[in-house]
Every structure is written in C-alpha cells, then in structure tokens.
Design a protein around this motif. Structure first.
Motif, short mmCIF file in Angstrom:
data_model
loop_
_atom_site.label_atom_id
_atom_site.label_comp_id
_atom_site.label_asym_id
_atom_site.label_seq_id
_atom_site.Cartn_x
_atom_site.Cartn_y
_atom_site.Cartn_z
N LYS A 34 -11.35 -6.12 2.08
CA LYS A 34 -11.70 -5.24 3.21
C LYS A 34 -10.45 -4.74 3.91
O LYS A 34 -10.35 -3.57 4.26
CB LYS A 34 -12.60 -5.98 4.21
CG LYS A 34 -14.01 -6.16 3.75
CD LYS A 34 -14.84 -6.84 4.82
CE LYS A 34 -16.25 -7.05 4.36
NZ LYS A 34 -17.04 -7.74 5.38
N ALA A 35 -9.50 -5.63 4.15
CA ALA A 35 -8.26 -5.23 4.82
C ALA A 35 -7.48 -4.25 3.97
O ALA A 35 -6.94 -3.25 4.48
CB ALA A 35 -7.41 -6.46 5.12
N LEU A 36 -7.44 -4.50 2.68
CA LEU A 36 -6.74 -3.62 1.75
C LEU A 36 -7.38 -2.24 1.74
O LEU A 36 -6.71 -1.22 1.84
CB LEU A 36 -6.74 -4.23 0.35
CG LEU A 36 -5.90 -3.54 -0.71
CD1 LEU A 36 -4.44 -3.53 -0.32
CD2 LEU A 36 -6.07 -4.25 -2.04
N SER A 37 -8.70 -2.20 1.67
CA SER A 37 -9.43 -0.94 1.66
C SER A 37 -9.21 -0.15 2.95
O SER A 37 -8.98 1.05 2.92
CB SER A 37 -10.93 -1.21 1.46
OG SER A 37 -11.66 -0.02 1.54
N ALA A 38 -9.26 -0.85 4.07
CA ALA A 38 -9.06 -0.17 5.36
C ALA A 38 -7.65 0.41 5.46
O ALA A 38 -7.47 1.53 5.95
CB ALA A 38 -9.30 -1.16 6.51
N LEU A 39 -6.67 -0.32 4.97
CA LEU A 39 -5.29 0.15 5.02
C LEU A 39 -5.08 1.34 4.09
O LEU A 39 -4.43 2.33 4.48
CB LEU A 39 -4.35 -0.99 4.64
CG LEU A 39 -2.89 -0.87 5.01
CD1 LEU A 39 -2.73 -0.58 6.50
CD2 LEU A 39 -2.16 -2.13 4.67
N VAL A 40 -5.66 1.30 2.90
CA VAL A 40 -5.55 2.43 1.97
C VAL A 40 -6.21 3.66 2.56
O VAL A 40 -5.66 4.76 2.54
CB VAL A 40 -6.17 2.08 0.59
CG1 VAL A 40 -6.32 3.32 -0.27
CG2 VAL A 40 -5.33 1.02 -0.13
N ARG A 41 -7.40 3.48 3.13
CA ARG A 41 -8.12 4.59 3.73
C ARG A 41 -7.30 5.21 4.88
O ARG A 41 -7.19 6.43 5.00
CB ARG A 41 -9.47 4.13 4.27
CG ARG A 41 -10.32 5.25 4.85
CD ARG A 41 -11.69 4.76 5.29
NE ARG A 41 -12.47 4.15 4.23
CZ ARG A 41 -13.18 4.85 3.33
NH1 ARG A 41 -13.19 6.14 3.37
NH2 ARG A 41 -13.88 4.23 2.41
N ALA A 42 -6.68 4.36 5.69
CA ALA A 42 -5.87 4.85 6.81
C ALA A 42 -4.66 5.63 6.30
O ALA A 42 -4.31 6.68 6.87
CB ALA A 42 -5.41 3.68 7.68
N ARG A 43 -4.04 5.15 5.23
CA ARG A 43 -2.86 5.84 4.68
C ARG A 43 -3.23 7.19 4.08
O ARG A 43 -2.46 8.14 4.18
CB ARG A 43 -2.17 4.99 3.60
CG ARG A 43 -1.52 3.74 4.11
CD ARG A 43 -0.32 4.02 5.00
NE ARG A 43 0.47 2.85 5.25
CZ ARG A 43 0.29 2.01 6.26
NH1 ARG A 43 -0.68 2.20 7.10
NH2 ARG A 43 1.08 0.99 6.42
N VAL B 245 -5.84 4.27 -6.14
CA VAL B 245 -4.93 3.50 -5.29
C VAL B 245 -5.45 2.07 -5.12
O VAL B 245 -4.69 1.10 -5.22
CB VAL B 245 -4.73 4.18 -3.92
CG1 VAL B 245 -3.91 3.30 -2.98
CG2 VAL B 245 -4.06 5.54 -4.09
N MET B 246 -6.73 1.91 -4.88
CA MET B 246 -7.32 0.58 -4.70
C MET B 246 -7.18 -0.25 -5.98
O MET B 246 -6.86 -1.45 -5.91
CB MET B 246 -8.80 0.68 -4.32
CG MET B 246 -9.04 0.98 -2.87
SD MET B 246 -8.40 -0.29 -1.76
CE MET B 246 -9.38 -1.71 -2.22
N LYS B 247 -7.39 0.37 -7.12
CA LYS B 247 -7.29 -0.35 -8.39
C LYS B 247 -5.87 -0.90 -8.56
O LYS B 247 -5.69 -2.07 -8.87
CB LYS B 247 -7.65 0.57 -9.54
CG LYS B 247 -7.63 -0.11 -10.88
CD LYS B 247 -8.08 0.83 -11.98
CE LYS B 247 -8.05 0.14 -13.33
NZ LYS B 247 -8.44 1.02 -14.41
N VAL C 224 0.84 -1.20 0.00
CA VAL C 224 0.00 0.00 0.00
C VAL C 224 0.87 1.25 0.00
O VAL C 224 0.61 2.20 -0.76
CB VAL C 224 -0.98 0.01 1.19
CG1 VAL C 224 -1.66 1.36 1.35
CG2 VAL C 224 -2.02 -1.08 1.02
N ASP C 225 1.92 1.27 0.80
CA ASP C 225 2.83 2.42 0.83
C ASP C 225 3.45 2.65 -0.53
O ASP C 225 3.57 3.80 -1.00
CB ASP C 225 3.92 2.22 1.89
CG ASP C 225 3.38 2.31 3.30
OD1 ASP C 225 2.28 2.88 3.50
OD2 ASP C 225 4.06 1.80 4.22
#
Length: 150
Positions: free
Chosen positions: A138-147, A123-125, A105-106
């Motif tokens: 879900k985990a990926l989305s939450a991490l992207v949103r947090a970043r 970013v999600m794409k 994600v970073d």
C-alpha cells in the motif's frame, strides 16, 4: 539455515522456555507455511521467497486483526494479535525506511521513463521486484501514484 529451519529451531527453544505466546505463534506460522506447500494439485517445495511471502501475509493478517479488535473495543485481543505480528516480523527482512523507499521509487520511475498514471503498472512491477518484500504494498503504491501524478 533457511527461514523454515530457523522457525522450527526457535519453536523447540520456545517450548523448552515455556514461552506460550512465541510457541503458539511459531506453530501457527509453521502450519501456514506447510499449508502453502500443500496448496494446489501437487505438493511443492517452497523457495525462501515463498516462505517470506507467507510470513509477510501472516503479519499483515495479524496487524489487520489487531486494528479490528482495537476498533471493536477489545484491547487485550488487539495486544495479543500485535504481539504475534511482532514475533513473526522478526523473521522478515528489515523494512525499507521512508527515505529508502522514496529513493527506490524515484530510481524506478527514472529507469522506466514513466510519466503518467498509465505507466503505474510497469513501475509497480519493477518497484515491487526491487523492494524484494521489504516494503508494504500500500505504501509503495501510494508513493508511486504520488510520483506519477506530480
């Protein structure tokens, strides 16, 4: 050997071993893959990625069902669903660890130059493409949103 070929070969092995849970689960999964191939106006040949998507969907269904059964006070059914999910999970690529997912994600955020939640779709794409089915959405989305909100 494709995943579908491996599923079929393992079904034969489980039949000979009289492993009822594995046999039942593999039959259901092979049926789901064949159903996916026939979905739509014209039957199509599934790619390896398509088969893996079907398997991931089947695992997700069973994990959700196990949670529902647990909440409803039916631990035997929950255990069966979880065991089926574990059998199917053997055919999926190894999941990314939390550290690997955070690094991915970073890297995507840095590569895309994203800085706000407006950039989340892009970013999600890209992150989903790089994860190649080895990360929970879900985990990926939450991490992207947090970043992007940090």
């Amino acid at each position: 050997m494709t995943t579908l070929d491996r599923l079929t070969a393992d079904l034969t092995t489980s039949l000979k071993a009289r492993d009822t849970l594995r046999t039942s689960t593999l039959r259901q999964v092979i049926g789901a893959v064949r159903h996916e191939a026939k979905a739509g106006a014209v039957e199509r040949e599934l790619t390896e990625d398509d088969v893996l998507k079907v398997l991931a969907r089947e695992v997700k269904k069973r994990r959700e069902s196990a949670q529902i059964y647990t909440d409803a006070g039916a631990p035997e059914r929950a255990a069966t669903e979880a065991a089926e999910a574990d059998v199917i999970d053997e055919y999926l690529p190894t999941r990314l660890t939390d550290e690997e997912l955070a690094a991915l994600v970073d890297a995507v955020v840095a590569d895309t130059g994203a800085s706000t939640l407006k950039d989340m779709g892009a970013v999600m794409k890209e992150a989903t493409a790089r994860a190649q089915g080895r990360a929970d959405g879900k985990a990926l989305s939450a991490l992207v949103r947090a970043r992007l909100t940090a």
